[in-house]
Design an enzyme around this catalytic site. Structure first.
Site, short mmCIF file in Angstrom:
data_model
loop_
_atom_site.label_atom_id
_atom_site.label_comp_id
_atom_site.label_asym_id
_atom_site.label_seq_id
_atom_site.Cartn_x
_atom_site.Cartn_y
_atom_site.Cartn_z
N GLY A 1 0.73 -1.36 0.04
CA GLY A 1 0.42 0.08 0.15
C GLY A 1 0.28 1.15 -0.32
N LYS B 1 -8.38 -3.80 6.35
CA LYS B 1 -7.49 -4.06 4.86
C LYS B 1 -7.42 -4.87 4.35
CE LYS B 1 -2.98 -4.97 6.14
NZ LYS B 1 -2.64 -4.17 5.84
N GLU C 1 -1.36 -10.58 3.00
CA GLU C 1 -1.18 -10.05 3.98
C GLU C 1 -1.41 -10.61 5.41
OE1 GLU C 1 -1.67 -5.76 2.42
OE2 GLU C 1 -3.31 -6.38 3.35
N LYS D 1 -7.55 7.03 9.29
CA LYS D 1 -8.11 5.85 9.24
C LYS D 1 -8.63 5.12 10.32
CE LYS D 1 -6.41 4.92 5.35
NZ LYS D 1 -4.81 4.06 4.40
C1 5RP Z 1 -3.91 -3.67 1.10
C2 5RP Z 1 -3.83 -3.28 1.93
C3 5RP Z 1 -3.51 -1.82 2.43
O1 5RP Z 1 -2.03 -1.70 3.46
C4 5RP Z 1 -4.62 -0.37 2.71
O2 5RP Z 1 -5.39 -0.85 1.56
C5 5RP Z 1 -4.03 0.98 3.01
O3 5RP Z 1 -3.39 1.35 1.97
P1 5RP Z 1 -2.80 2.56 2.12
O4 5RP Z 1 -1.64 2.94 2.67
O5 5RP Z 1 -2.75 2.70 0.76
O6 5RP Z 1 -3.93 3.56 2.63
O7 5RP Z 1 -4.26 -3.26 3.16
O8 5RP Z 1 -4.26 -4.84 1.04
#
Ligand code: 5RP
Length: 226
Positions: free
Chosen positions: A27, A95, A104, A122
């Protein structure tokens, strides 16, 4: 926003010490953590072995020259740093916004110190404004979509470039538009036992430390002992 993500990612790298096996998340926030590890490997001679959570992160880590190993070759991971889409006060989270939830979670489970890096947007009181990703096998996926629709979960196949999005593991993602998830534990139990679901994006009570970057700086939230 980018600056906040970078601050959180760089802060998380402080938890990484010589000789560790580390999980490299996926991400736009975890990206900065991986960049910082790459910098330390190259400039400071940091010795680590990385385990990646997506093909994207593998490409980034290889490009930076971070030594990698396979999840199948190790028993434990010292520290994993990953991003998250939502985190509630009980340290439950969503996630999978980036589609890497399965790898993950496989990396998170054998991790001794599991860390999320987020910007403060978040942190939520109740999960669910972010659509919950559910990774499903291709066989029977439309039937599963109808099943979720009947339950009122407002499901939709994730798409990319006009096609159904395919995960690194060759599965589809159905995003559930739930608005609010009052009981993430119960929903996870339900999804865990739904045939055809490979994994879902509820990561309940897994994370140990949340590093949140906001306009007033970095806040480090630690899981309360039970
Ligand atoms: C990927 C994920 C990412 O960690 C999550 O979407 C957060 O992403 P970002 O830091 O770009 O907001 O779970 O599958």
């Amino acid at each position: 926003m980018e600056a906040l993500k970078k601050q959180a990612g760089i802060k998380a790298a402080e938890y990484v010490k010589d000789g560790m096996t580390i999980g490299l998340g996926t991400g736009s926030t975890a990206y900065y953590f991986v960049e910082e590890i790459g910098r330390r490997v190259n400039e400071e001679g940091l010795k680590v072995l990385g385990v990646t959570t997506s093909s994207r992160t593998t490409a980034q880590a290889e490009g930076l020259g971070i030594p990698l190993t396979s999840i199948d070759k190790i028993d434990r991971i010292d520290v994993t740093v990953d991003g998250a889409d939502e985190v509630d006060p009980a340290f439950n989270g969503i996630k999978g916004g980036g589609g890497a939830l399965l790898m993950e979670k496989v990396v998170a489970v054998p991790t001794d110190h599991y860390i999320w890096v987020v910007d403060e947007s978040k942190l939520v009181d109740t999960l669910g404004a972010f659509k919950l990703p559910v990774e499903v096998v291709q066989y029977g996926a439309e039937k599963l979509l109808r099943h979720f629709a009947q339950k009122g979960y407002n499901p939709a196949f994730r798409e990319a470039d006009g096609q159904r999005y395919l995960t690194d593991m060759g599965n589809f993602i159905i995003d559930l538009d739930l608005k609010k998830i009052p009981d993430p534990i119960a929903l996870a139990a339900e999804l865990d036992t739904t045939v055809g679901v490979v994994e879902h994006g509820l990561f309940n009570d897994m994370v140990d430390t949340v590093i949140s970057a906001g306009k007033d700086g970095i806040t480090i939230l630690e899981k309360k002992e039970k």
